[in-house]
Structure formats: structure tokens, C-alpha cells
Design an enzyme around this catalytic site. Structure first.
Site, PDB file in Angstrom:
ATOM      1  N   ASP A 196      63.045  -7.506   5.558  1.00 40.33           N
ATOM      2  CA  ASP A 196      64.352  -7.859   4.978  1.00 40.33           C
ATOM      3  C   ASP A 196      65.063  -8.839   5.903  1.00 40.33           C
ATOM      4  OD1 ASP A 196      64.332  -5.861   2.730  1.00 40.33           O
ATOM      5  OD2 ASP A 196      64.127  -4.505   4.432  1.00 40.33           O
ATOM      6  N   THR A 251      51.173 -10.014  -0.423  1.00 39.05           N
ATOM      7  CA  THR A 251      51.945  -8.801  -0.724  1.00 39.05           C
ATOM      8  C   THR A 251      52.681  -8.998  -2.044  1.00 39.05           C
ATOM      9  OG1 THR A 251      53.986  -9.542   0.305  1.00 39.05           O
ATOM     10  CG2 THR A 251      52.393  -8.452   1.739  1.00 39.05           C
ATOM     11  N   ARG A 252      53.251  -7.917  -2.542  1.00 36.12           N
ATOM     12  CA  ARG A 252      54.022  -8.007  -3.778  1.00 36.12           C
ATOM     13  C   ARG A 252      55.231  -8.925  -3.584  1.00 36.12           C
ATOM     14  NH1 ARG A 252      55.100  -2.567  -6.648  1.00 36.12           N
ATOM     15  NH2 ARG A 252      57.125  -2.418  -5.711  1.00 36.12           N
TER      16      ARG A 252
HETATM   17  C1  LIG Z   1      61.361  -7.010   1.727  1.00 35.39           C
HETATM   18  S1  LIG Z   1      60.409  -5.554   1.824  1.00 35.39           S
HETATM   19  C2  LIG Z   1      58.749  -6.203   1.992  1.00 35.39           C
HETATM   20  C3  LIG Z   1      57.698  -5.188   1.647  1.00 35.39           C
HETATM   21  C4  LIG Z   1      56.249  -5.662   1.793  1.00 35.39           C
HETATM   22  N1  LIG Z   1      55.913  -5.915   3.169  1.00 35.39           N
HETATM   23  C5  LIG Z   1      55.984  -6.876   0.947  1.00 35.39           C
HETATM   24  O1  LIG Z   1      55.811  -7.970   1.500  1.00 35.39           O
HETATM   25  O2  LIG Z   1      55.927  -6.740  -0.290  1.00 35.39           O
HETATM   26  C6  LIG Z   1      60.726  -4.931   3.475  1.00 35.39           C
HETATM   27  C7  LIG Z   1      60.283  -3.485   3.636  1.00 35.39           C
HETATM   28  O3  LIG Z   1      60.479  -3.074   4.995  1.00 35.39           O
HETATM   29  C8  LIG Z   1      60.842  -1.715   4.997  1.00 35.39           C
HETATM   30  N2  LIG Z   1      61.514  -1.412   6.270  1.00 35.39           N
HETATM   31  C9  LIG Z   1      62.735  -1.845   6.677  1.00 35.39           C
HETATM   32  N3  LIG Z   1      63.042  -1.340   7.878  1.00 35.39           N
HETATM   33  C10 LIG Z   1      61.984  -0.575   8.265  1.00 35.39           C
HETATM   34  C11 LIG Z   1      61.711   0.219   9.411  1.00 35.39           C
HETATM   35  N4  LIG Z   1      62.598   0.323  10.418  1.00 35.39           N
HETATM   36  N5  LIG Z   1      60.531   0.869   9.486  1.00 35.39           N
HETATM   37  C12 LIG Z   1      59.638   0.767   8.469  1.00 35.39           C
HETATM   38  N6  LIG Z   1      59.836   0.030   7.360  1.00 35.39           N
HETATM   39  C13 LIG Z   1      61.002  -0.629   7.243  1.00 35.39           C
HETATM   40  C14 LIG Z   1      61.757  -1.592   3.780  1.00 35.39           C
HETATM   41  O4  LIG Z   1      61.859  -0.263   3.303  1.00 35.39           O
HETATM   42  C15 LIG Z   1      61.067  -2.503   2.769  1.00 35.39           C
HETATM   43  O5  LIG Z   1      60.159  -1.801   1.959  1.00 35.39           O
END
Ligand SMILES: C[S@@+](CC[C@H](N)C(=O)[O-])C[C@H]1O[C@@H](n2cnc3c(N)ncnc32)[C@H](O)[C@@H]1O
Length: 235
Positions: free
Chosen positions: A138, A216-217
């Protein structure tokens, strides 16, 4: 949370995203109830040897932080059956999606930490991972939220610590401001070398049959943004 909004460089100390989406029912809920306990990284504060988490001998261990729906993790695990994979994701709907793939593809080499990666990393020994992947984290574009970013000056020393010398750190982002922030912070780490030699190295996902890096998605959905792919190696 410690640290005020005035200090964007203060360490991110907890998870800020969503933990729940649409209510889970049927098979997805059943997977959380039955499969998750079997593949979860044991909870607690004790030190953890990642290789000990897998039922078979493994040659290498990878960590993916924020696996989202888990497609990248599951495809990597299928392509590398002798590598153990640990995935961290606090968003329960994403965890259920990965569990579905673990079940369908009968993946034995995946373990799940359905929570914030930070406390898990604190339990892990130095140099225990061959690869760390954080794909499309994010971006938290507002300056007052920069301290929430999963990759930054506050977290990079811990990520570097758990990589073995020669181990890879793979990052993707489609947010120009976050890209700049990541590059500034990562190139300031004396133990990380950025492997790029030309623009083609960060504009195209380095995917090959002998070294896959599946989309990735988030990447597939974000056709508007321009994705960048960064690979660092620990000295
Ligand atoms: C924008 S999404 C991207 C998901 C995936 N990597 C993709 O490219 O489709 C970012 C993900 O990071 C996870 N995330 C954020 N902070 C995190 C943390 N401290 N530990 C593990 N996951 C985390 C969020 O829950 C979210 O699912």
C-alpha cells in the site's frame, strides 16, 4: 501507535490496513477453521527456525509480506517444490484465498502467518531467508501516512537482517512517489545492492521459466499505473 503524525519517518509499529472484507461463508470459512490451524506459523514470541516449519527437507526458504490473494505465493510454491514459503497477510479474505490454492494444488511447502509481518520477523534468526518479496505494498500517498509504509527506513534494516548474504529482496510498486521513497531508503542500506543495470530491468517484470516471477492480482488490476520491479541482493 507511537510517534506523532508530524514525524513521517517514525517507525511503522503496527498494521494499518483492512483485516476483514466481505463475510466469509461455506468453503472459505471451512478452510479458515480447518486448514489454517494446520499450516499456520506457531503463534508466540519464541525464536523460530523457518526450516523447521515444513514437513519435508527443503533447500531454501522464501518470505512474502502482504501476499494479498496469494496467487504469486501459490505459483512460486508450485514452481519450487523444494523451497519452503512463508506468507504474511492480515486480511482474512486474502488468507482464505491462499488456503483455497494450497488445498487445490496440494501445496505442502507453504506456511501462513495471518497477521502483521513485523512481530514475526522479530522472532526470526539472521540470514534465514533466500528471498523476500513485497509486491505492490500500500503506497500511503499522504505525507502524514508515510510512516505506515511497509517498506521504508524504519523497516529495511530488519528485512536486510533476515536475508542471507546473496539473498534477494524483490519489490514491486506502481506508485511513483513510493518508488522514489523505496529507492532512496534501500540504496542507503550498506548491505543491499540494487541489481538493475538498465531501465528495462525495472520496467519489465523479470519473469522467466527457470526463475518465475508471476503477476499478482494487484498488478493485473492496475493497468493504469506503471509497475516497477526492483531486485536487491544482500551483500
Ligand atoms: C495493495 S495490497 C497488494 C497485495 C498483493 N501483494 C498483490 O500485489 O496483489 C497490499 C497488501 O499488504 C498487506 N499488508 C499491509 N501491511 C502489512 C503488514 N504489516 N504485514 C503483512 N501484510 C501487510 C495488506 O493487507 C494488503 O493485502
Amino acid at each position: 501507535m507511537t510517534g506523532g503524525d508530524a514525524d513521517p519517518d517514525a517507525p511503522a509499529r503496527r498494521f494499518f490496513g483492512r483485516r476483514k472484507g466481505r463475510p466469509l461463508r461455506g468453503r472459505r470459512q471451512a478452510l479458515l477453521d480447518t486448514l489454517l490451524p494446520r499450516v499456520s506459523v506457531p503463534a508466540g514470541d519464541e525464536p523460530l527456525d523457518p526450516k523447521s516449519l515444513f514437513p519435508m527437507a527443503i533447500d531454501a526458504v522464501w518470505l512474502e509480506i502482504g501476499f494479498g490473494g496469494g496467487e504469486h505465493l501459490a505459483q512460486q510454491a508450485q514452481a519450487r517444490p523444494k523451497t519452503g514459503f512463508i506468507g504474511c497477510e492480515p486480511f482474512v479474505n486474502g488468507v482464505a484465498s491462499l488456503l483455497g490454492q494450497i488445498e487445490e494444488q496440494r501445496l505442502e511447502n507453504v506456511r501462513v502467518h495471518a497477521d502483521d509481518a513485523g512481530p514475526l520477523i522479530a522472532r526470526l534468526p539472521d540470514g534465514c531467508f533466500d528471498c523476500l518479496a513485497i509486491l505492490f505494498p500500500d503506497p500511503w500517498p499522504k505525507r502524514r501516512h508515510w510512516r505506515r509504509r511497509v517498506i521504508g527506513p524504519a523497516t529495511l534494516p530488519a528485512y536486510t537482517r533476515i536475508l542471507r548474504p546473496g539473498g534477494e529482496f524483490r519489490i514491486a510498486t506502481d506508485h511513483a512517489g513510493y518508488l522514489e521513497w523505496i529507492l532512496r531508503a534501500a540504496t542507503a542500506q550498506p548491505e543491499l545492492d540494487w541489481l538493475a543495470e538498465s531501465p528495462g530491468d525495472w520496467r519489465a517484470r523479470p519473469d522467466s521459466p527457470h526463475d518465475p516471477w508471476p503477476a499478482t492480482r494487484y498488478e493485473r488490476k492496475s493497468l493504469a499505473g506503471r509497475p516497477h520491479f526492483l531486485t536487491f541482493r544482500r551483500r
